[in-house]
Write a protein that holds these residues in place. Structure first.
Motif, short mmCIF file in Angstrom:
data_model
loop_
_atom_site.label_atom_id
_atom_site.label_comp_id
_atom_site.label_asym_id
_atom_site.label_seq_id
_atom_site.Cartn_x
_atom_site.Cartn_y
_atom_site.Cartn_z
N LEU A 9 80.28 29.35 25.82
CA LEU A 9 79.97 30.02 27.09
C LEU A 9 78.86 29.37 27.91
CD1 LEU A 9 80.19 33.90 26.75
CD2 LEU A 9 81.81 32.33 27.77
N THR A 136 86.47 28.79 27.95
CA THR A 136 85.76 29.65 26.98
C THR A 136 86.21 29.36 25.54
OG1 THR A 136 87.31 31.52 27.03
CG2 THR A 136 85.54 31.54 28.66
N GLN A 263 93.00 44.18 17.87
CA GLN A 263 92.14 44.99 17.00
C GLN A 263 90.68 44.63 17.19
OE1 GLN A 263 93.41 44.09 13.01
NE2 GLN A 263 95.17 45.44 13.07
N SER A 264 90.42 43.33 17.30
CA SER A 264 89.03 42.91 17.29
C SER A 264 88.43 42.76 18.68
CB SER A 264 88.88 41.60 16.50
OG SER A 264 89.53 40.56 17.17
N THR A 265 89.19 43.09 19.72
CA THR A 265 88.58 43.05 21.06
C THR A 265 88.53 44.42 21.72
OG1 THR A 265 90.70 42.30 21.96
CG2 THR A 265 89.04 40.62 21.55
N ASP A 266 89.69 45.07 21.91
CA ASP A 266 89.62 46.40 22.54
C ASP A 266 90.44 47.47 21.83
OD1 ASP A 266 92.15 45.62 23.30
OD2 ASP A 266 91.81 45.74 25.45
N VAL A 267 90.85 47.21 20.60
CA VAL A 267 91.50 48.17 19.69
C VAL A 267 92.90 48.59 20.14
CG1 VAL A 267 91.29 50.32 18.37
CG2 VAL A 267 89.23 49.05 19.00
N CYS A 268 93.01 49.12 21.35
CA CYS A 268 94.30 49.55 21.87
C CYS A 268 94.16 49.71 23.38
CB CYS A 268 94.75 50.87 21.24
SG CYS A 268 93.58 52.25 21.42
N SER A 270 94.73 51.78 27.04
CA SER A 270 94.62 53.17 27.50
C SER A 270 95.95 53.91 27.39
CB SER A 270 94.15 53.19 28.95
OG SER A 270 94.59 54.37 29.61
N SER B 100 85.69 47.92 27.90
CA SER B 100 86.86 48.64 27.37
C SER B 100 86.60 49.03 25.91
CB SER B 100 88.10 47.75 27.48
OG SER B 100 88.31 47.36 28.82
N GLN B 103 84.04 48.22 21.01
CA GLN B 103 84.58 47.06 20.31
C GLN B 103 84.49 45.81 21.20
OE1 GLN B 103 85.57 47.77 17.23
NE2 GLN B 103 87.45 46.75 16.69
N GLN B 104 84.75 45.98 22.49
CA GLN B 104 84.67 44.84 23.40
C GLN B 104 83.24 44.30 23.49
OE1 GLN B 104 85.78 45.22 27.72
NE2 GLN B 104 87.23 43.62 27.21
N ASP B 107 82.76 42.12 20.47
CA ASP B 107 83.46 40.86 20.73
C ASP B 107 82.66 39.97 21.68
OD1 ASP B 107 85.83 39.14 20.61
OD2 ASP B 107 86.09 39.69 22.71
N ILE B 133 85.66 40.71 13.51
CA ILE B 133 85.33 40.08 14.79
C ILE B 133 84.53 38.79 14.57
CG2 ILE B 133 84.02 40.34 16.95
CD1 ILE B 133 84.74 43.39 16.75
N ARG B 244 89.11 54.21 26.44
CA ARG B 244 88.55 52.86 26.30
C ARG B 244 87.43 52.63 27.32
NH1 ARG B 244 88.61 52.93 22.45
NH2 ARG B 244 88.35 50.75 21.93
N SER B 261 82.96 36.84 30.37
CA SER B 261 83.90 37.15 29.30
C SER B 261 84.91 38.19 29.76
CB SER B 261 83.15 37.67 28.07
OG SER B 261 82.44 36.62 27.46
#
Lengths: 391, 391
Positions: A9, A136, A263-268, A270, B100, B103-104, B107, B133, B244, B261
């Motif tokens: 970054l 990135t 899963q590891s960024t925003d889970v799910c 809306s 969001s 979790q975000q 990340d 993560i 979220r 990001s």
């Protein structure tokens, strides 16, 4: 404290387009810079109707609880006939994952395939956020020559041989920024060539329903025999950008990696957004909405083309844009339009300098003009001011 | 085609907890495995009321158009008094970005600070998604010893000296999984020590409003003199996970990196979700909702603690959980609870084996028990079955 920013970054700057958006929010600027649906054609009443009593209709768990990372079962059920009817694609649950906009698919594709130093091939010019996203991941974008009709196949093959790219990013139908449309033959050639060279393809398709003329063409993905093509459809342009709903269609092994990334960024995504899209697809709301926006956008395209003919210098060449949201223009001389961009901002008109869309920063004499967001009166006024400036 | 997956993802497996969720969706299993609010306490009516006519009330642009990547101005305005009243934090727009979900933020913090091979310190045990993560950034998690009262400061300092970590991840109030609460002194010591060693801290605070007893403590962030603490508040547990929506509070230089990001991953968060949170915060909806869920969850905690005392072997030790959603238990012997987890699934009861929460895979004799989602009857029944199994 001095922050030690990660290698990925530390040298990435913000997206030019997002910063221009922030700039344009204040003031009475006529903007041809963005890529937004027009406020008048956003489906306000339809979405109010869907949202009316939605939680009591579906229940709290369906609307308000954590959702499956893959996406809501109900939405995935509605996506299958949508993909079949609109996209010529058949997909099962194992081939699909619901994402928070197509941008998330570009991010996940790079996350899954791009190591530091890897090359991503892009059309020259390409969607500008791809250049930022690849950066990135410490990858490198290399542009493939293109025309209105698609990628230059010879150049594509040469660059695949030379750079051993991990990924090709393409918008075959009404490319952003240049609104071209890859021919059927070009699509087949790209699918065949990338499969043969073992190159993954990300086919981004946000605009294909916004077609003003010509026959619908099948996506690259429909010619995928090797499982190397990731297809993503977005609802940002045809329903609403704020929902942040897209669907990726690809090999289950890749879906599994995208699932880990989600899963590891925003889970799910809306649940409410997913239900809105699902209801739009189940009834005839999408069909009606498209029947509403296509003529409106076509009219704006025609208006802008006509004003350009009338006001801009004859040397300024513009494409036809059989669909999508943009005209793509260039001056034949090698002038740099960045200073003109700044001067026109002072005159309250914004276009987007085309150089931002080129992997190597070329195309300084090009510009992207959005026609979907401004009113016909703003188009008339804005292009007249541009014409006065450039003549 | 054989896919050549990137180094960062090729060895990362799916989250144990998300896969257990998928497993538990089918069947009549009593689940203490998740970390979800209960369906009965999700604010169904309140959200239906907010959504009723929302697009005509706010207008299509505010609800349906692309939003600022930083977050909706209206929400940021509501967040300031929320942060002041509930979190003892004052924040300006330049210190905030809407994300969001929390979790975000995890990340983005890893994306911003973690290079390949870098160490992230975590409490042992810690929120299990952090382990996943960090792996996607090719970092390495190292556990810091902890007790009910916080991190072992001596161990923290030793590990900072030894590993030169880029980041410390901490949940100081009602940690997931162990529901501990760092003392005031512990918080001050962590802030002082990390500032002195130039280590960034991510303070995750999803549970602090769900307090059953004891005085509210100020967050780590309130002791931040060096700008090294990133604070994130989530609305998943106190309003609805499906929205979220979370907010990060930190130094503007870090906000700028988070903004890049966000541009390159999901562009912006859902406008409708942001408006729901904003309306919840503007009126007294959140206050009323908390007054509803806190006694309900306290009652469930008491019920579960009582059932454990009654049914589980005396050797099974459980913490008190003055807030949050979990009891954290362990057997004094070194037994491995994974086979018991599988056997209990067959008996239709699910807990979460605690080993998933340890950076080094230790803690095989521990378990996390969620009490917020099951009904009192399910708690009674589930713990009885567990007791029969373990006695």
């Amino acid at each position: 404290m001095t922050f030690t920013i990660s290698d990925r970054l530390k040298n990435v700057s913000g997206s030019a387009i997002r910063e221009i958006f922030e700039l344009l929010k204040s003031g009475d600027i006529i903007s041809f810079a963005g890529g937004m649906p027009s406020a008048q054609t956003l489906p306000a009443k339809e979405i109010d109707d869907i949202l009316n009593g939605i939680v009591s209709r579906y229940g709290a768990i369906e609307c308000l609880q954590y959702e499956s990372t893959f996406g809501k079962a109900r939405l995935m059920q509605s996506l299958k006939p949508f993909l079949a009817e609109y996209k010529n694609l058949s997909a099962e649950n194992e081939n699909m994952i619901v994402l928070s906009g197509a941008q998330q698919c570009i991010d996940f594709a790079c996350k899954t395939f791009v190591n530091k130093g890897d090359v991503v091939l892009v059309q020259n010019p390409t969607y500008l956020s791809v250049l930022q996203i690849v950066a990135t991941y410490e990858g490198k974008c290399v542009g493939v020559n293109s025309s209105e009709d698609g990628l230059d196949i010879k150049d594509l093959e040469e660059k695949m041989r030379k750079h051993k790219p991990k990924l090709l990013y393409a918008v075959p139908t009404f490319s952003n920024p240049s609104s071209g449309e890859y021919t059927l033959q070009n699509r087949k050639a790209i699918a065949e060539l990338t499969a043969r060279h073992g190159v993954m393809v990300l086919e981004d398709d946000p605009y294909s329903e916004i077609r003003f003329e010509g026959e619908k063409l099948p996506p690259l993905k429909s010619f995928d025999t090797a499982g190397n093509i990731i297809y993503v459809a977005s609802f940002s342009k045809i329903i609403s950008p704020s929902l942040r709903v897209a669907v990726a269609v690809c090999d289950p092994a890749i879906i599994a990696k995208f699932n880990i990334s989600k899963q590891s960024t925003d889970v799910c995504s809306s649940s409410l957004s997913q239900l809105i899209v699902s209801e739009f697809l189940q009834g005839d709301a999408l069909k009606k909405h498209l029947a509403n926006i296509i003529p409106a956008y076509r009219k704006k395209r025609d208006k802008m083309a006509e004003c350009i003919k009338q006001h801009m210098p004859a040397s300024f060449k513009c494409n036809a844009a059989r669909g999508g949201m943009f005209l793509w223009g260039e001056f034949p001389d090698g002038r740099d339009l960045m200073p003109d961009f700044r001067k026109l901002i002072d005159k309250k008109v914004a276009f987007l300098p085309g150089t931002h869309f080129f992997a190597g920063g070329e195309g300084k004499n090009t510009m992207r003009l959005n026609f979907s967001n401004a009113s016909p009166e703003q188009i008339e006024q804005g292009v007249r001011v541009m014409g006065e400036h450039f003549r």
